[in-house]
Design a protein around this motif. Structure first.
Motif, PDB file in Angstrom:
ATOM      1  N   GLU A 216      23.524 -72.415  54.973  1.00 28.35           N
ATOM      2  CA  GLU A 216      23.844 -71.551  56.116  1.00 28.35           C
ATOM      3  C   GLU A 216      25.349 -71.485  56.359  1.00 28.35           C
ATOM      4  OE1 GLU A 216      23.156 -71.255  60.970  1.00 28.35           O
ATOM      5  OE2 GLU A 216      22.014 -72.732  59.791  1.00 28.35           O
ATOM      6  N   ALA A 217      26.026 -72.626  56.331  1.00 31.53           N
ATOM      7  CA  ALA A 217      27.471 -72.643  56.553  1.00 31.53           C
ATOM      8  C   ALA A 217      28.200 -71.890  55.458  1.00 31.53           C
ATOM      9  CB  ALA A 217      27.974 -74.084  56.623  1.00 31.53           C
ATOM     10  N   SER A 218      27.769 -72.035  54.230  1.00 38.60           N
ATOM     11  CA  SER A 218      28.425 -71.359  53.120  1.00 38.60           C
ATOM     12  C   SER A 218      28.221 -69.852  53.185  1.00 38.60           C
ATOM     13  CB  SER A 218      27.903 -71.917  51.788  1.00 38.60           C
ATOM     14  OG  SER A 218      28.222 -73.283  51.668  1.00 38.60           O
ATOM     15  N   GLU A 219      27.053 -69.430  53.627  1.00 38.91           N
ATOM     16  CA  GLU A 219      26.832 -67.991  53.793  1.00 38.91           C
ATOM     17  C   GLU A 219      27.752 -67.426  54.870  1.00 38.91           C
ATOM     18  OE1 GLU A 219      25.144 -66.000  51.921  1.00 38.91           O
ATOM     19  OE2 GLU A 219      24.404 -67.633  50.660  1.00 38.91           O
ATOM     20  N   ARG A 220      27.985 -68.196  55.928  1.00 30.65           N
ATOM     21  CA  ARG A 220      28.880 -67.727  56.989  1.00 30.65           C
ATOM     22  C   ARG A 220      30.313 -67.566  56.482  1.00 30.65           C
ATOM     23  NH1 ARG A 220      27.366 -70.807  62.687  1.00 30.65           N
ATOM     24  NH2 ARG A 220      25.098 -70.484  62.620  1.00 30.65           N
ATOM     25  N   THR A 221      30.715 -68.413  55.540  1.00 28.97           N
ATOM     26  CA  THR A 221      32.069 -68.306  54.980  1.00 28.97           C
ATOM     27  C   THR A 221      32.099 -67.431  53.727  1.00 28.97           C
ATOM     28  OG1 THR A 221      31.767 -70.328  53.662  1.00 28.97           O
ATOM     29  CG2 THR A 221      32.692 -70.576  55.871  1.00 28.97           C
ATOM     30  N   ARG A 222      30.961 -66.811  53.402  1.00 25.37           N
ATOM     31  CA  ARG A 222      30.833 -65.924  52.244  1.00 25.37           C
ATOM     32  C   ARG A 222      31.117 -66.653  50.927  1.00 25.37           C
ATOM     33  NH1 ARG A 222      34.309 -62.139  51.827  1.00 25.37           N
ATOM     34  NH2 ARG A 222      35.839 -62.924  53.318  1.00 25.37           N
ATOM     35  N   VAL A 276      27.382 -87.878  51.327  1.00 24.30           N
ATOM     36  CA  VAL A 276      26.884 -86.987  52.371  1.00 24.30           C
ATOM     37  C   VAL A 276      27.960 -86.664  53.403  1.00 24.30           C
ATOM     38  CG1 VAL A 276      25.951 -88.928  53.725  1.00 24.30           C
ATOM     39  CG2 VAL A 276      25.040 -86.632  54.064  1.00 24.30           C
ATOM     40  N   GLU A 277      28.832 -87.619  53.697  1.00 19.03           N
ATOM     41  CA  GLU A 277      29.895 -87.372  54.672  1.00 19.03           C
ATOM     42  C   GLU A 277      30.823 -86.259  54.204  1.00 19.03           C
ATOM     43  OE1 GLU A 277      33.782 -89.811  55.441  1.00 19.03           O
ATOM     44  OE2 GLU A 277      32.152 -90.772  56.547  1.00 19.03           O
ATOM     45  N   ALA A 278      31.140 -86.238  52.912  1.00 20.64           N
ATOM     46  CA  ALA A 278      31.997 -85.177  52.372  1.00 20.64           C
ATOM     47  C   ALA A 278      31.304 -83.821  52.435  1.00 20.64           C
ATOM     48  CB  ALA A 278      32.395 -85.499  50.931  1.00 20.64           C
ATOM     49  N   PHE A 279      29.974 -83.808  52.242  1.00 18.81           N
ATOM     50  CA  PHE A 279      29.243 -82.547  52.280  1.00 18.81           C
ATOM     51  C   PHE A 279      29.256 -81.931  53.677  1.00 18.81           C
ATOM     52  CE2 PHE A 279      26.289 -84.695  48.972  1.00 18.81           C
ATOM     53  CZ  PHE A 279      27.255 -84.539  47.997  1.00 18.81           C
ATOM     54  N   THR A 280      29.069 -82.769  54.699  1.00 20.62           N
ATOM     55  CA  THR A 280      28.786 -82.249  56.037  1.00 20.62           C
ATOM     56  C   THR A 280      29.992 -82.197  56.966  1.00 20.62           C
ATOM     57  OG1 THR A 280      28.169 -84.474  56.801  1.00 20.62           O
ATOM     58  CG2 THR A 280      26.409 -83.092  55.914  1.00 20.62           C
ATOM     59  N   ALA A 281      31.037 -82.979  56.690  1.00 22.00           N
ATOM     60  CA  ALA A 281      32.111 -83.169  57.673  1.00 22.00           C
ATOM     61  C   ALA A 281      32.695 -81.858  58.171  1.00 22.00           C
ATOM     62  CB  ALA A 281      33.214 -84.053  57.076  1.00 22.00           C
ATOM     63  N   ALA A 282      33.196 -81.027  57.273  1.00 26.06           N
ATOM     64  CA  ALA A 282      33.861 -79.797  57.692  1.00 26.06           C
ATOM     65  C   ALA A 282      32.869 -78.670  57.970  1.00 26.06           C
ATOM     66  CB  ALA A 282      34.875 -79.364  56.631  1.00 26.06           C
ATOM     67  N   LEU A 283      31.903 -78.479  57.086  1.00 26.12           N
ATOM     68  CA  LEU A 283      31.015 -77.327  57.209  1.00 26.12           C
ATOM     69  C   LEU A 283      30.118 -77.407  58.437  1.00 26.12           C
ATOM     70  CD1 LEU A 283      29.985 -76.684  53.484  1.00 26.12           C
ATOM     71  CD2 LEU A 283      31.505 -75.311  54.915  1.00 26.12           C
ATOM     72  N   PHE A 284      29.599 -78.585  58.755  1.00 25.81           N
ATOM     73  CA  PHE A 284      28.668 -78.687  59.872  1.00 25.81           C
ATOM     74  C   PHE A 284      29.391 -78.663  61.223  1.00 25.81           C
ATOM     75  CE2 PHE A 284      25.717 -79.495  56.643  1.00 25.81           C
ATOM     76  CZ  PHE A 284      24.437 -79.513  57.162  1.00 25.81           C
TER      77      PHE A 284
END
Length: 326
Positions: A216-222, A276-284
């Motif tokens: 979802e976050a990646s779709e928002r940033t295209r 997991v922290e690297a995956f979620t920190a900025a995008l979430f």
């Protein structure tokens, strides 16, 4: 269009004797390449690349470099100890590695094939080591900008770039335009939809929620997190022919009975526990607007589930190879 089949249609057998007690952390390090492009950004307790260099939403610090090197070894074992699947003899060839990261794939290629004319690793962060084979060079640039190549390539390799590219069809077209006639493009990416073959992965699990949030976050940033299902269409639209696709199953955890898949799944467990922290920190937080407390709770759940051997999550991995017509 040709499709090469693997053993991916067979279910992965579970090792009932596998030890659920697990504790591991990769012990790799990478020396940084001296560069003037060192204006890093620090946020969420991690280091990120300079904003002006591109759109990569994940850290570039030493823990992340360790994780990327670990993932390289996962893919190497998944492909049966092969660095590439394209039907080429790399000796005498000019090769581009898109999004080279720590440069580990390019360096191993240069070591194993000293007859390669040149391997260029393209990356937005100068995190590559100084000491490399003589046929390996690194350039710091954004691959999504207009390419200014002086010579065409014989082979272009692009791997593990989900969530990092805004315009995949344009990137693939630039690959086509900068390949010699008869040259090959190889794309490797996981289909970022977790599943299990035995129903052990619940749809509401923390691991599934994390992957859904990343998409979802990646779709928002295209910058789609799931480009792999579209690779064959995009390369065909760009003009490539002799399109081939191979599918592999990539387990998460040490639960498979198959030795090679166990060797792939065990570091993938580390990837989820430590990464997991690297995956979620900025995008979430920055994109989805989650509170830090909710992110911490999600991360804890992902780590907990990753260590449970009664859950058997799997990613499908696609390798797509395509040749520019002679």
């Amino acid at each position: 269009m040709t499709t090469i089949s693997d053993d991916s249609d067979l279910p992965i057998e579970v090792d009932d004797d596998d030890d659920a007690n697990f504790s591991a952390s990769p012990a790799l390090s990478t020396a940084s390449l001296g560069s003037s492009v060192l204006r890093y950004e620090f946020k969420h307790g991690r280091r990120y690349h300079a904003d002006h260099m591109g759109n990569y939403p994940f850290p570039n610090d030493e823990p992340e470099q360790n994780r990327l090197d670990m993932i390289h070894h996962v893919f190497y074992r998944l492909l049966n100890d092969r660095l590439f699947l394209a039907p080429i003899d790399p000796n005498g060839k000019r090769i581009l590695d898109i999004g080279t990261g720590t440069g580990i794939w390019a360096i191993q290629m240069g070591d194993e094939y000293p007859g390669i004319e040149q391997i260029i690793g393209n990356e937005i962060s100068p995190i590559q080591p100084m000491w490399v084979p003589p046929n390996v060079d690194f350039v710091i640039e954004d691959v999504e900008k207009e390419w200014m190549e002086q010579q065409p390539y014989d082979y272009i390799h692009c791997r593990y770039m989900a969530g990092s590219i805004r315009d995949w069809p344009r990137l693939i077209q630039q690959c086509y335009d900068n390949l010699k006639p008869g040259g090959w493009l190889e794309l490797l990416e996981s289909v970022n939809v977790l599943y299990s073959e035995d129903g052990s992965l619940r749809y509401d699990s923390h691991m599934v929620r994390m992957m859904d949030g990343l998409k979802e976050a990646s779709e928002r940033t295209r910058q789609t997190m799931d480009p792999a299902p579209h690779f064959r269409m995009w390369v065909s639209n760009a003009g490539f022919r002799e399109v081939q696709q191979v599918k592999f199953k990539l387990p998460i955890g040490s639960w498979p009975r198959n030795t090679r898949l166990k060797e792939c799944g065990t570091p993938m467990r580390v990837n989820f526990v430590d990464g997991v922290e690297a995956f979620t920190a900025a995008l979430f937080t920055d994109i989805l607007g989650w509170s830090m407390e909710d992110v911490v709770e999600l991360n804890a759940g992902v780590r907990r589930e990753s260590l449970q051997n009664d859950m058997h999550p799997i990613f499908d991995v696609y390798v797509v190879m395509a040749q520019k017509p002679l």
